[in-house]
Write an enzyme that holds these catalytic residues in place. Structure first.
Site, mmCIF file in Angstrom:
data_model
loop_
_atom_site.group_PDB
_atom_site.id
_atom_site.type_symbol
_atom_site.label_atom_id
_atom_site.label_comp_id
_atom_site.label_asym_id
_atom_site.label_seq_id
_atom_site.Cartn_x
_atom_site.Cartn_y
_atom_site.Cartn_z
ATOM 1 N N HIS A 185 -0.978 0.265 -11.907
ATOM 2 C CA HIS A 185 -1.818 -0.721 -12.593
ATOM 3 C C HIS A 185 -3.271 -0.265 -12.479
ATOM 4 O O HIS A 185 -3.801 -0.157 -11.369
ATOM 5 C CB HIS A 185 -1.649 -2.106 -11.957
ATOM 6 N N HIS A 234 10.710 -1.177 -9.570
ATOM 7 C CA HIS A 234 10.707 -1.660 -8.176
ATOM 8 C C HIS A 234 11.975 -2.381 -7.710
ATOM 9 O O HIS A 234 11.957 -3.580 -7.412
ATOM 10 C CB HIS A 234 9.482 -2.539 -7.900
ATOM 11 N N ASN A 248 5.302 -8.662 -5.599
ATOM 12 C CA ASN A 248 6.406 -9.079 -6.458
ATOM 13 C C ASN A 248 7.115 -7.858 -7.033
ATOM 14 O O ASN A 248 6.480 -7.091 -7.751
ATOM 15 C CB ASN A 248 5.871 -9.959 -7.602
ATOM 16 N N ASP A 289 3.802 1.235 -7.889
ATOM 17 C CA ASP A 289 3.389 -0.128 -8.236
ATOM 18 C C ASP A 289 2.004 -0.424 -7.647
ATOM 19 O O ASP A 289 1.737 -1.540 -7.185
ATOM 20 C CB ASP A 289 4.420 -1.178 -7.820
ATOM 21 N N GLY A 330 0.755 -8.063 -5.037
ATOM 22 C CA GLY A 330 0.515 -6.645 -5.302
ATOM 23 C C GLY A 330 -0.283 -5.980 -4.205
ATOM 24 O O GLY A 330 -1.044 -6.634 -3.496
HETATM 25 O O1 DOR Z 1 3.187 -7.277 -7.060
HETATM 26 C C1 DOR Z 1 3.056 -7.096 -8.264
HETATM 27 N N1 DOR Z 1 1.852 -6.916 -8.797
HETATM 28 N N2 DOR Z 1 4.128 -7.104 -9.040
HETATM 29 C C2 DOR Z 1 4.040 -7.074 -10.371
HETATM 30 O O2 DOR Z 1 5.055 -7.067 -11.016
HETATM 31 C C3 DOR Z 1 2.716 -7.063 -11.032
HETATM 32 C C4 DOR Z 1 1.704 -6.502 -10.145
HETATM 33 C C5 DOR Z 1 0.300 -6.740 -10.608
HETATM 34 O O3 DOR Z 1 -0.006 -6.563 -11.798
HETATM 35 O O4 DOR Z 1 -0.537 -7.069 -9.766
HETATM 36 ZN ZN ZN Z 2 3.932 -3.537 -11.470
#
Ligand code: DOR
Ligand code: ZN
Length: 425
Positions: free
Chosen positions: A58, A230, A276, A303, A322
């Protein structure tokens, strides 16, 4: 083309006997080519890996440049040994049009630290209602091949089926965030003994497993490619085993944090551990490690999910899920798997490059191949200091931990992006 020549001396390529690598004009030259005027890199004791490829990053640009930019995330990636990252679509605006994916792709080129390959959204605005312009994104300059609503599950089975049918035409892949939303309403952490004790609403393993099973059946029916983001539970590994045995074209990833950490961490109520899918149990961790070693889980993906201070340093319930991952992934995998270099090269470079269709990546640094590799000091240990991160965010779950393995240099098509453990630009 005239570029600097580099002589990487005495390097062990993926654990093999030490050799020299001569690098010029973007490629590794034949042994015996002239090393005149070459800049020498003493690689005694270092291991060369093909440049790492992250299928799940991300970058937060456009929209949340306070948390990360394409450039800051690219720098964190290069420092972590990566030469390519696939940028998730949950930006603001969402990467659901040719315009946005081209913008991200262009920003990646301008930063020039790793190849940034945009992932396109499956549905408009990640809202799960209407298919996004998949074809326009595929034929754009960004050449999108992976589509994902990551952060959200494509939970409508009819929409998922259509998306699989659509991308089959150009050998694209749908990367699913497997989370049955009705089973995770209000969820704060893994559903189990610890969530019961803490009084937090649980995210049951079956919410992931049910979607993977459904999507494997759909992908098999359509004959299209499915990638599972994940994977976090032992039961998901069983579902993947069945789907692969049945010949479904499915690949799967696991994150470094799901290979190392468990739901016990939530007891601290420190939101740095909120993610997540959530951290699971020791039994899940053991199953994920075994599945990765076996190849049932194909790859490690970070992730990497940077979040601004105000979104993380708050009450658990309000914190965003996240954690950072790019700068620590290789060390965590080394810690978990041990120094099995062929396995690490496969799971962190060769196979992710193949899934993403990134043909410049995933090759051993050998004569004639692109000089896209990373040099690792397996004997070095380093302490994770969040304030030293190249990311704009600080939400690493490994702060203060001492980890094995340090990235010394990263080369992208013959040009160093990292030297002496420091970013070149
Ligand atoms: O922990 C997570 N963060 N899981 C996700 O699916 C999205 C991600 C985020 O964009 O921060
Ligand atoms: Zn993600």
């Amino acid at each position: 083309m005239s570029s600097t020549t580099y002589l990487v001396k005495g390097v062990s390529v993926v654990g093999a006997e030490p050799t020299d690598l001569l690098v010029r004009d973007g490629v590794v030259l034949e042994a015996g080519a002239s090393a005149q005027n070459a800049q020498v890199i003493d690689a005694d004791g270092l291991v060369a890996l093909p440049g790492l490829v992250d299928l799940h990053t991300h970058l937060r640009e456009p929209g949340r440049e306070d948390a990360e930019t394409v450039e800051s995330g690219s720098r964190a990636a290069a420092l972590g040994g990566y030469t390519a990252v696939c940028a998730m679509a949950n930006t603001s605006p969402v990467a659901d049009t040719a315009g946005v994916v081209e913008q991200v792709w262009r920003l990646g080129r301008e930063a020039g630290l790793v190849d940034v390959q945009p992932i396109g959204a499956v549905t408009v605005g990640l809202a799960g209602q209407h298919l996004a312009e998949l074809g326009a994104m595929a034929t754009s300059a960004a050449k999108v091949r992976i589509f994902s609503d990551d952060g959200h599950c494509v939970s409508d089975p009819r929409l998922m089926r259509r998306a699989l049918e659509y991308v089959k035409a150009f050998d694209g892949v749908i990367a699913q965030h497997a989370e049955e939303p009705r089973l995770t309403e209000g969820a704060q952490m893994h559903e189990g003994e610890i969530s019961a004790r803490l009084g937090l609403t649980g995210w049951p393993a079956v919410a992931e497993e049910a979607i993977i099973a459904r999507d494997a059946l759909l992908a098999g029916h359509v004959g299209a490619r499915l990638h599972v983001c994940h994977v976090s539970t032992a039961g998901s590994v069983d579902v993947l085993r069945q789907a692969k045995a049945a010949g479904v074209r499915v690949t799967a990833e696991v994150t470094p944090h799901h290979l190392l950490l468990t739901d016990e961490r939530a007891s601290s109520y420190d939101p740095v551990f909120k993610v997540n899918p959530p951290l699971r149990t020791q039994k899940d961790v053991a199953a994920l490690r075994a599945a990765l070693a076996e190849g049932l889980i194909d790859i490690v993906a970070t992730d990497h999910a940077p979040h601004a201070m105000e979104d993380k340093e708050c009450e658990w319930a309000y914190a965003r899920p996240g954690m950072l991952g790019l700068e620590t992934a290789l060390s965590i995998v080394l810690d978990v798997l041990g120094p099995d270099w062929p396995l690490i090269a496969d799971r962190m470079s060769r196979t992710p490059a193949r899934i993403a269709g990134l043909t410049d990546h995933g090759h051993l640094p050998a004569a004639g191949a692109p000089a896209t590799f990373t040099l690792v000091d397996p004997a070095a240990r380093w302490q994770v200091d969040p304030t030293a991160s190249a990311s704009r965010s600080r939400n690493t779950p490994y702060a203060g931990m001492t980890l094995p393995g340090r990235v010394v240099a990263t080369f992208l098509r013959g040009e160093p992006t990292v030297l002496d453990g420091k970013a070149v630009k």
